[in-house]
Design a protein around this motif. Sequence first.
Motif, PDB file in Angstrom:
ATOM      1  N   ALA A   5      58.068 -46.778   2.981  1.00 25.72           N
ATOM      2  CA  ALA A   5      56.723 -47.658   2.256  1.00 25.72           C
ATOM      3  C   ALA A   5      55.606 -46.643   2.077  1.00 25.72           C
ATOM      4  N   SER A   6      55.170 -46.436   1.218  1.00 24.89           N
ATOM      5  CA  SER A   6      53.460 -45.745   1.556  1.00 24.89           C
ATOM      6  C   SER A   6      52.552 -46.611   1.426  1.00 24.89           C
ATOM      7  N   ALA A   7      51.668 -45.717   1.377  1.00 22.76           N
ATOM      8  CA  ALA A   7      49.998 -46.428   1.123  1.00 22.76           C
ATOM      9  C   ALA A   7      49.570 -45.865   0.338  1.00 22.76           C
ATOM     10  N   VAL A  26      60.185 -53.190  -4.645  1.00 26.19           N
ATOM     11  CA  VAL A  26      59.660 -54.492  -5.215  1.00 26.19           C
ATOM     12  C   VAL A  26      58.819 -54.949  -5.008  1.00 26.19           C
ATOM     13  N   LEU A  27      57.880 -53.952  -4.056  1.00 27.79           N
ATOM     14  CA  LEU A  27      56.172 -53.893  -4.096  1.00 27.79           C
ATOM     15  C   LEU A  27      56.423 -52.545  -4.613  1.00 27.79           C
ATOM     16  N   ARG A  37      42.739 -58.757   3.233  1.00 29.27           N
ATOM     17  CA  ARG A  37      42.984 -59.140   4.443  1.00 29.27           C
ATOM     18  C   ARG A  37      42.176 -59.439   5.593  1.00 29.27           C
ATOM     19  N   PHE A  38      41.287 -60.247   5.138  1.00 31.74           N
ATOM     20  CA  PHE A  38      40.275 -60.306   6.034  1.00 31.74           C
ATOM     21  C   PHE A  38      39.257 -62.109   5.111  1.00 31.74           C
ATOM     22  N   GLU A  39      39.750 -61.617   3.767  1.00 35.07           N
ATOM     23  CA  GLU A  39      39.052 -63.238   3.151  1.00 35.07           C
ATOM     24  C   GLU A  39      40.169 -63.292   2.121  1.00 35.07           C
ATOM     25  N   ASP A  40      39.595 -63.832   1.063  1.00 31.67           N
ATOM     26  CA  ASP A  40      41.109 -64.442   0.215  1.00 31.67           C
ATOM     27  C   ASP A  40      40.813 -63.766  -0.981  1.00 31.67           C
ATOM     28  N   GLY A  41      40.980 -62.384  -1.098  1.00 30.08           N
ATOM     29  CA  GLY A  41      40.739 -61.620  -1.859  1.00 30.08           C
ATOM     30  C   GLY A  41      42.331 -61.764  -3.306  1.00 30.08           C
ATOM     31  N   ASN A  42      42.535 -60.650  -4.640  1.00 33.99           N
ATOM     32  CA  ASN A  42      43.796 -60.702  -4.275  1.00 33.99           C
ATOM     33  C   ASN A  42      45.118 -59.404  -3.852  1.00 33.99           C
ATOM     34  N   GLY A  43      45.886 -60.118  -3.124  1.00 31.95           N
ATOM     35  CA  GLY A  43      46.689 -59.105  -3.107  1.00 31.95           C
ATOM     36  C   GLY A  43      47.404 -59.229  -1.696  1.00 31.95           C
ATOM     37  N   THR A  44      47.576 -57.830  -1.254  1.00 25.62           N
ATOM     38  CA  THR A  44      48.720 -58.559   0.198  1.00 25.62           C
ATOM     39  C   THR A  44      48.018 -57.762   1.551  1.00 25.62           C
ATOM     40  N   ASN A  45      48.383 -57.584   2.314  1.00 27.48           N
ATOM     41  CA  ASN A  45      47.953 -57.755   3.306  1.00 27.48           C
ATOM     42  C   ASN A  45      48.788 -56.910   4.858  1.00 27.48           C
ATOM     43  N   PRO A  46      48.857 -56.201   5.645  1.00 29.00           N
ATOM     44  CA  PRO A  46      49.367 -55.694   6.734  1.00 29.00           C
ATOM     45  C   PRO A  46      50.531 -56.761   7.362  1.00 29.00           C
TER      46      PRO A  46
END
Length: 136
Positions: A5-7, A26-27, A37-46
């Motif tokens: 996978a890449s980032a 798939v991603l 990552r630390f709040e409630d934003g859109n997207g994923t996190n590690p």
Amino acid sequence: MKRNASANWQGTGKDGKGTVTTQSTVLNSTPYSYKSRFEDGNGTNPEELIAAAHAGCFTMKLSFLISGAGFTPENLDTKATVTLENGAVTGSHLELKATVPGLDQAKFAELAEEARTNCPISKLLNTEITLDATLA
């Protein structure tokens, strides 16, 4: 077998944004950010991705173990909760609800514990791994 996978990240840690892409796509340029990552934003996190990997790996390992013991799992439903504290992953808690006709509680508990200990992602994680397993 190898998987990748890449980032990609652009900008500062707090104000920047990034994407992750998996080999299977798939991603595919899936967003992640400080907020996701630390709040409630859109997207994923590690940590969410680790939880998904752990839940999937544990559940598949358990399915193989149950089948190997001569039973057919009707349904295995696992939720993994990964905890991030002070910049470190400090635990992964697995919650399993299973329906396996004919399997008694003692054998179920033994197989679930073996899967918790021996699935490849459990072996990878250097953290406390706990399990609550319920057989319906």
